[in-house]
Design an enzyme around this catalytic site. Structure first.
Site, PDB file in Angstrom:
ATOM      1  N   TYR A 210       0.780  -1.277  -0.185  1.00  0.00           N
ATOM      2  CA  TYR A 210       0.148  -0.131  -0.010  1.00  0.00           C
ATOM      3  C   TYR A 210       1.007   1.157  -0.221  1.00  0.00           C
ATOM      4  CZ  TYR A 210       0.674   0.654   5.003  1.00  0.00           C
ATOM      5  OH  TYR A 210       0.961   1.019   6.272  1.00  0.00           O
ATOM      6  N   CYS A 211       0.425   2.159  -0.514  1.00  0.00           N
ATOM      7  CA  CYS A 211       1.015   3.552  -0.688  1.00  0.00           C
ATOM      8  C   CYS A 211      -0.279   4.676  -0.110  1.00  0.00           C
ATOM      9  CB  CYS A 211       1.408   4.110  -2.090  1.00  0.00           C
ATOM     10  SG  CYS A 211      -0.026   3.882  -3.309  1.00  0.00           S
ATOM     11  N   GLU A 212      -0.098   5.858  -0.385  1.00  0.00           N
ATOM     12  CA  GLU A 212      -0.924   6.828   0.033  1.00  0.00           C
ATOM     13  C   GLU A 212      -2.177   6.654  -0.391  1.00  0.00           C
ATOM     14  OE1 GLU A 212      -1.084  10.342   3.096  1.00  0.00           O
ATOM     15  OE2 GLU A 212       0.520   8.571   2.520  1.00  0.00           O
TER      16      GLU A 212
ATOM     17  N   TYR B 204      -3.439   3.931   1.998  1.00  0.00           N
ATOM     18  CA  TYR B 204      -3.528   4.275   3.393  1.00  0.00           C
ATOM     19  C   TYR B 204      -4.637   5.058   3.760  1.00  0.00           C
ATOM     20  CZ  TYR B 204      -2.151   5.834   8.192  1.00  0.00           C
ATOM     21  OH  TYR B 204      -2.135   6.157   9.129  1.00  0.00           O
TER      22      TYR B 204
END
Length: 103
Positions: A47-49, A75
Protein backbone atom coordinates in the site's frame (compact mmCIF):
# COMPACT_ATOMS: atom_id res chain seq x y z
CA UNK A 1 -6.34 -4.62 -6.12
CA UNK A 2 -7.31 -6.12 -2.80
CA UNK A 3 -9.44 -5.11 0.17
CA UNK A 4 -7.77 -5.65 3.55
CA UNK A 5 -10.51 -8.10 4.54
CA UNK A 6 -9.65 -10.24 1.47
CA UNK A 7 -6.01 -10.76 2.45
CA UNK A 8 -4.61 -14.25 1.94
CA UNK A 9 -3.47 -16.31 4.93
CA UNK A 10 0.27 -15.87 5.55
CA UNK A 11 0.29 -12.56 3.70
CA UNK A 12 2.84 -9.79 4.24
CA UNK A 13 1.52 -6.22 4.39
CA UNK A 14 4.09 -3.72 3.08
CA UNK A 15 3.97 0.08 3.35
CA UNK A 16 5.82 1.59 0.37
CA UNK A 17 5.44 5.21 1.51
CA UNK A 18 8.50 7.09 2.75
CA UNK A 19 9.83 6.11 6.16
CA UNK A 20 8.65 9.30 7.89
CA UNK A 21 5.06 8.64 6.85
CA UNK A 22 5.37 5.03 7.98
CA UNK A 23 6.69 6.08 11.39
CA UNK A 24 3.96 8.70 11.83
CA UNK A 25 1.22 6.13 11.23
CA UNK A 26 0.73 2.83 9.39
CA UNK A 27 -1.70 -0.06 9.19
CA UNK A 28 -1.21 -2.44 12.14
CA UNK A 29 0.96 -5.39 11.15
CA UNK A 30 2.54 -3.58 8.20
CA UNK A 31 6.28 -3.44 7.65
CA UNK A 32 8.13 -0.71 5.81
CA UNK A 33 9.40 -1.66 2.37
CA UNK A 34 13.02 -1.06 3.47
CA UNK A 35 12.69 -3.94 5.99
CA UNK A 36 11.25 -6.57 3.63
CA UNK A 37 12.95 -9.78 2.55
CA UNK A 38 11.17 -10.65 -0.69
CA UNK A 39 10.00 -14.25 -0.84
CA UNK A 40 8.34 -15.36 -4.06
CA UNK A 41 6.41 -18.01 -2.11
CA UNK A 42 4.69 -15.58 0.26
CA UNK A 43 1.78 -13.37 -0.82
CA UNK A 44 2.45 -9.64 -0.46
CA UNK A 45 -0.06 -6.80 -0.15
CA UNK A 46 1.45 -3.38 -0.85
CA UNK A 47 0.00 0.00 0.00
CA UNK A 48 0.95 3.60 -0.65
CA UNK A 49 -0.89 6.83 0.17
CA UNK A 50 -3.77 6.45 -2.32
CA UNK A 51 -3.21 3.09 -4.04
CA UNK A 52 -1.83 4.05 -7.44
CA UNK A 53 1.92 3.64 -6.74
CA UNK A 54 1.32 0.35 -4.91
CA UNK A 55 -0.70 -0.93 -7.87
CA UNK A 56 2.22 -0.27 -10.21
CA UNK A 57 4.69 -1.80 -7.73
CA UNK A 58 2.51 -4.90 -7.32
CA UNK A 59 2.33 -5.32 -11.10
CA UNK A 60 6.13 -5.14 -11.31
CA UNK A 61 6.58 -7.67 -8.48
CA UNK A 62 4.13 -10.04 -10.18
CA UNK A 63 6.29 -9.88 -13.31
CA UNK A 64 9.19 -10.97 -11.07
CA UNK A 65 7.24 -13.98 -9.76
CA UNK A 66 6.01 -12.52 -6.45
CA UNK A 67 2.33 -13.07 -5.56
CA UNK A 68 1.73 -9.33 -5.03
CA UNK A 69 -1.42 -7.22 -4.64
CA UNK A 70 -2.24 -3.58 -4.01
CA UNK A 71 -4.51 -2.43 -1.19
CA UNK A 72 -7.49 -0.68 -2.78
CA UNK A 73 -7.55 3.00 -1.77
CA UNK A 74 -4.14 2.86 -0.08
CA UNK A 75 -3.49 4.20 3.40
CA UNK A 76 -6.01 7.03 3.04
CA UNK A 77 -8.74 4.60 1.99
CA UNK A 78 -7.91 2.40 4.96
CA UNK A 79 -8.09 5.42 7.28
CA UNK A 80 -11.51 6.36 5.89
CA UNK A 81 -12.76 2.88 6.85
CA UNK A 82 -11.11 2.59 10.28
CA UNK A 83 -9.21 4.63 12.87
CA UNK A 84 -6.87 1.77 13.80
CA UNK A 85 -3.23 2.72 13.12
CA UNK A 86 0.17 1.93 14.60
CA UNK A 87 3.09 4.33 15.00
CA UNK A 88 6.79 3.91 15.53
CA UNK A 89 9.55 1.66 14.31
CA UNK A 90 8.86 -1.43 12.20
CA UNK A 91 9.83 -4.91 13.32
CA UNK A 92 13.21 -5.93 11.93
CA UNK A 93 13.33 -8.49 9.15
CA UNK A 94 17.14 -8.66 9.07
CA UNK A 95 17.72 -6.37 6.12
CA UNK A 96 16.23 -6.13 2.69
CA UNK A 97 16.78 -7.63 -0.70
CA UNK A 98 15.83 -6.54 -4.16
CA UNK A 99 12.38 -7.43 -5.54
CA UNK A 100 12.42 -10.74 -7.35
CA UNK A 101 15.38 -12.18 -5.47
CA UNK A 102 15.01 -15.00 -3.00
CA UNK A 103 17.62 -13.94 -0.48
Amino acid sequence: QMCIRDRPEGWLLVDIRDREKYLSGHIPGAVHVSEVRWDAGRPVVLYCERGSASLLAAMELRRSGVDAYSLRGGYLGYRRRTREVSCGRPPSFGGSTQPGSNG
